[in-house]
Design an enzyme around this catalytic site. Structure first.
Site, mmCIF file in Angstrom:
data_model
loop_
_atom_site.group_PDB
_atom_site.id
_atom_site.type_symbol
_atom_site.label_atom_id
_atom_site.label_comp_id
_atom_site.label_asym_id
_atom_site.label_seq_id
_atom_site.Cartn_x
_atom_site.Cartn_y
_atom_site.Cartn_z
ATOM 1 N N ASN A 114 -19.119 -14.227 -3.326
ATOM 2 C CA ASN A 114 -19.031 -15.657 -3.034
ATOM 3 C C ASN A 114 -19.010 -15.784 -1.517
ATOM 4 O O ASN A 114 -17.997 -15.507 -0.875
ATOM 5 C CB ASN A 114 -17.768 -16.271 -3.658
ATOM 6 N N ASP A 123 -18.329 -15.537 -9.547
ATOM 7 C CA ASP A 123 -17.044 -16.198 -9.379
ATOM 8 C C ASP A 123 -16.765 -16.992 -10.652
ATOM 9 O O ASP A 123 -17.312 -18.069 -10.856
ATOM 10 C CB ASP A 123 -17.081 -17.110 -8.150
ATOM 11 N N ASN A 175 -13.874 -18.217 -11.457
ATOM 12 C CA ASN A 175 -12.782 -19.167 -11.231
ATOM 13 C C ASN A 175 -11.743 -19.095 -12.344
ATOM 14 O O ASN A 175 -11.212 -20.114 -12.798
ATOM 15 C CB ASN A 175 -13.320 -20.591 -11.051
ATOM 16 N N HIS A 179 -13.559 -14.910 -0.008
ATOM 17 C CA HIS A 179 -13.752 -13.914 -1.061
ATOM 18 C C HIS A 179 -14.180 -12.583 -0.449
ATOM 19 O O HIS A 179 -14.682 -12.535 0.677
ATOM 20 C CB HIS A 179 -14.854 -14.340 -2.037
#
Length: 257
Positions: free
Chosen positions: A7, A147, A149, A248
């Site tokens: 990311n 990613d 999340n 990241h």
């Protein structure tokens, strides 16, 4: 073959970070997330200068995903999840690269919860699960990386109690990650480092990186044919310590070719 997910948090504003990392780490395949640029503004010439071909799906100011390869042209198979209810958000891109089907994602954050953003996050993850099941059914060597999340467990966060109200740590999101792995996917980082705390993201504030107060939200899930070829996996923490860098760090895996 070394595959990585990063990311980049703005591909043009962090281009100096990306190109330095590509030169030093030399991954074969890279999935980038949070490009934060239109298709026209993607820095393809700088990437080609380092020996990579690329496909990308941009979006002005937000989201955006790309796949880079120095082991053959990516053959795009899709640039959204099947049935995605909001195609204006560029969150998924997939390609066949050197015999591996690579799905690269930037899943919705989901905050604040409850609310429409959290509802969209869960709906998007449900569509991801449906597509992941189809990929497994195909029998192809595949990786779903990016990613997510999602903080999967208490061991994937520095202080779990501080994240109880956050969509990344919500029980509904964690359960969807468990169910996804339960389909038959291998969480590469957890598989290689089962007893270690491994983080991929650190906030910019309060010296989070220096204190290692992080979370693990970037993941690489491998289908059974690819999991059998897994040799190593980890997080390259070095770029997180560079100037004007992403919050990241890249996740990487190595598989036998």
């Amino acid at each position: 073959m070394r595959l990585a997910s990063y990311n980049i948090n703005g591909v043009n504003s962090r281009l100096h970070v990306l190109t330095r990392w590509l030169e030093e780490f030399q991954p074969d395949v890279v999935g980038l997330q949070e490009l934060k640029c239109t298709d026209e503004a993607f820095p393809i010439e700088a990437i080609r200068a380092l020996g990579y071909s690329a496909i990308w799906h941009g979006q002005r100011s937000w989201n955006g995903v790309a796949l880079l390869s120095r082991v053959g042209e990516p053959v795009e198979t899709r640039r959204s999840l099947p049935g995605d209810p909001d195609l204006s958000q560029s969150r998924y891109i997939e390609a066949a690269i050197c015999g591996v089907l690579v799905g690269n994602m930037y899943a919705p954050n989901g905050n604040p919860k409850p609310g429409p953003k959290f509802d969209y996050k869960l709906a998007w993850l449900d569509r991801l699960a449906d597509h992941a099941r189809d990929l497994l059914g195909s029998g192809a060597p595949a990786v779903l990386m990016g990613d997510y999340n999602i903080i999967p467990t208490d061991e994937d966060v520095y202080k779990p109690e501080r994240w109880l109200k956050d969509a990344l740590f919500a029980p509904e999101a964690r359960e969807r990650f468990r169910a996804l792995v339960g389909q038959g996917w291998t969480d590469a980082i957890h598989s290689v480092h089962p007893d270690e705390r491994v983080y991929t993201f650190w906030h910019y504030w309060r010296n989070s990186f220096q204190r290692d107060a992080g979370i693990r939200i970037d993941h690489a899930l491998l289908s059974p044919p690819l999991a059998k070829r897994l040799k190593a996996a980890g997080v390259d923490r070095d770029p997180r310590g560079w100037e004007k860098t992403s919050d990241h760090a890249p996740v990487w895996i190595e598989v036998e070719t």
